[in-house]
Design a protein around this motif. Sequence first.
Motif: not given
Length: 297
Positions: A58-61, A254-255, A262-263, A270-272
């Motif tokens: 999920l790092v790309d996301r 995040y996971m 993801p949790h 994501l916002e940060h």
Amino acid sequence: MTGTGSVGEPPAFEILAPREQTVPFVFNSPHSGAYYPPEFLAATALDRTAIRRSEDLLVDRLFTPVVELGAPLLRAVYPRAYLDVNREPYELDPKMFVGRLPSFANIRSLRVAGGLGTIPRVVGDAANIYKSPIPVDEAIARIDRIYRPYHDALRRLLAETHLRFGCAVLIDCHSMPSNLQGAPLRARPDFILGDRFGASCAPEFIDRAHKVLRELGYTVCRNKPYAGGFITEHYGKPAHGLHALQIEINRALYMDETRLEPHAGFARLLEHMSLLSEALVAIPGEVRPEPLSVAAE
């Protein structure tokens, strides 16, 4: 945009590109690839969950919003367990292969010794990937099919950015297990920023990232234990207006590291990461080059 793959195979990479690049930044997610070829899964001694332990899930996301800021995002398609683009092209362990490696292969690097060469022998927790040695020709084919196109694309993005803006800043995006091997509980930071101990980018970039993350409430370390891998070292040449900063994110933020999902913390992070990216691209694009005598080699 995607890298061209062979018939029936996915491309080596994807590029998420803005309508127009407006900032001198290129973001890169080299370990978020999640396509596991069937023949690879058949050759591994690990189950589908265990083989994914080294994936930067999920790092790309987390960094996709940079496209809206006017920066391209390059992301891997294949996982690092299959081929690691954050290595020299031929860091290979001769014990892994049937056949003779090319004479120019680097068989003595510390990464090879640890089982984490270009074609890894182990996943992050030291579990052996393969049931038996694989043909040398298979390793060379992966390098030709995946590694070379990936780095061709990264070099092209950086060259075009440098030509357009007078400098280029590479943000190399990674994640790390929350349980860092050999580290006490109190030493597990939320983020580790790597600039090769000051050699891969001007201080403005790591200083700004450190400040923003601390203000957001995170614990942050610099360069230990991750100072930046091959990509950061190879592409970061501040004396020539080429800067590279590695960002490592603690996966627990995040996971679920057991279920690989993801949790609830993902949305907040994501916002940060959007705020962090905004702060970085706000730095004036042209940072005065360092004297050539102190340039990163």
